[in-house]
Design an enzyme around this catalytic site. Sequence first.
Site, PDB file in Angstrom:
ATOM      1  N   LYS A   1      -2.967  -1.542  -0.642  1.00 15.52           N
ATOM      2  CA  LYS A   1      -2.100  -0.841   0.312  1.00 15.52           C
ATOM      3  C   LYS A   1      -0.719  -0.571  -0.311  1.00 15.52           C
ATOM      4  O   LYS A   1      -0.161   0.521  -0.168  1.00 15.52           O
ATOM      5  CB  LYS A   1      -1.964  -1.676   1.597  1.00 15.52           C
ATOM      6  CG  LYS A   1      -3.280  -1.753   2.384  1.00 15.52           C
ATOM      7  CD  LYS A   1      -3.261  -2.764   3.518  1.00 15.52           C
ATOM      8  CE  LYS A   1      -4.632  -2.833   4.194  1.00 15.52           C
ATOM      9  NZ  LYS A   1      -4.723  -3.814   5.285  1.00 15.52           N
TER      10      LYS A   1
ATOM     11  N   ASP B   1      -0.933  -0.559  12.163  1.00 12.87           N
ATOM     12  CA  ASP B   1      -2.330  -0.987  12.261  1.00 12.87           C
ATOM     13  C   ASP B   1      -2.940  -0.575  13.602  1.00 12.87           C
ATOM     14  O   ASP B   1      -4.162  -0.661  13.782  1.00 12.87           O
ATOM     15  CB  ASP B   1      -2.422  -2.517  12.131  1.00 12.87           C
ATOM     16  CG  ASP B   1      -2.876  -2.959  10.748  1.00 12.87           C
ATOM     17  OD1 ASP B   1      -3.665  -2.222  10.135  1.00 12.87           O
ATOM     18  OD2 ASP B   1      -2.444  -4.033  10.303  1.00 12.87           O
TER      19      ASP B   1
ATOM     20  N   GLN C   1      -1.302  -8.732   7.638  1.00  9.38           N
ATOM     21  CA  GLN C   1      -2.697  -8.776   7.194  1.00  9.38           C
ATOM     22  C   GLN C   1      -3.452  -9.898   7.906  1.00  9.38           C
ATOM     23  O   GLN C   1      -2.974 -11.027   7.991  1.00  9.38           O
ATOM     24  CB  GLN C   1      -2.739  -8.967   5.662  1.00  9.38           C
ATOM     25  CG  GLN C   1      -4.124  -8.886   5.057  1.00  9.38           C
ATOM     26  CD  GLN C   1      -4.771  -7.506   5.170  1.00  9.38           C
ATOM     27  OE1 GLN C   1      -4.084  -6.481   5.239  1.00  9.38           O
ATOM     28  NE2 GLN C   1      -6.089  -7.454   5.215  1.00  9.38           N
TER      29      GLN C   1
END
Length: 318
Positions: A53, A120, A97
């Site tokens: 990412k 997200d 994460q």
Amino acid sequence: MTARTLDGQKIRDQIFAELSDEVRLLTAAGVRPGLAAVLVGENPASQLYVKSKIAACQQLGLSSALLTPPATVSTLHLLAVVEDLNRDNDVDGILVQLPLPPQVDTKRILEAVDPAKDVDGFHPVNLGRLVSGRPGLVACTPAGCMEILRRNDIKIEGANAVVLGRSDIVGKPMALLLMHANATVTICHSKTRGLPDLLRRADIIVAAMGKAGYLEADWIKPGAAVIDVGTNRITDHKEAERLFHGFPDRLEKFRAKGSALVGDVHPGAVNIAGALTPVPGGVGPTTIAMLMSNTVKAARLRRASPKFSATQSTTSAR
Ligand code: GUN
């Protein structure tokens, strides 16, 4: 007949090319979109995901920051980290994460992220917007699956779609996106009865239950489009023989390496489906592309409306 390969790398490249124009324009206007990634502990798979990412940010010219609290971090400490990022005006997107260590209250952390920076798409405010069909930030993996379908001209309207798996991250938002695109959607899970017959009626299947090669080839309607979200590393020889029967090259590679990556769909699906995403190289690259897309979108919306961020913060569940 061999299924058409739905190449996620190619779609990622298309989306990156579209985004790079937008990033150039924003940067020229003094707005360089920025992503902050929070990686707790030392889970090797999470480290690998976050690394790709950050690399994507660098490739596109986005700024990025990586925060790495230890695996022993408390919920309160992590909340403070997220609050700092919420206040940081250079940060447009915040990514925590998952999975988080067991002592951390994951839902509380995800709800602490400013919905305007929730790239997200996990915050209940963004999930609620998705439910009601209002604009917002949408979870990256399901959004990437929609791009795979659309950019390959797979007809969604009127199609029978089966989503296998009901997670908050993939299954539920995926079903909503397909429903909004006018598919007739069935959500299946571990307790579903008569799964093979339900699947055999599906024109589109999205497999996201996290079980290596679970979806048998003969459960698929000939010609169906199959999106395989699973990424499972297998090390068991018996399992490799079950999955790679009829694929001597893959079995040979497994034997040489001692492991292999497989999706949730049995590799034999390639002989039945009309179109199929490979693993790796299917859904994974599009997930990263949508994360970049969400970060650029968050930057654009926050700058277009300085109130966007503040307004959303006060409505977040804190
Ligand atoms: N862990 C597995 N998938 C994801 C994802 O899409 N986002 C985050 N933050 N963590 C994950």
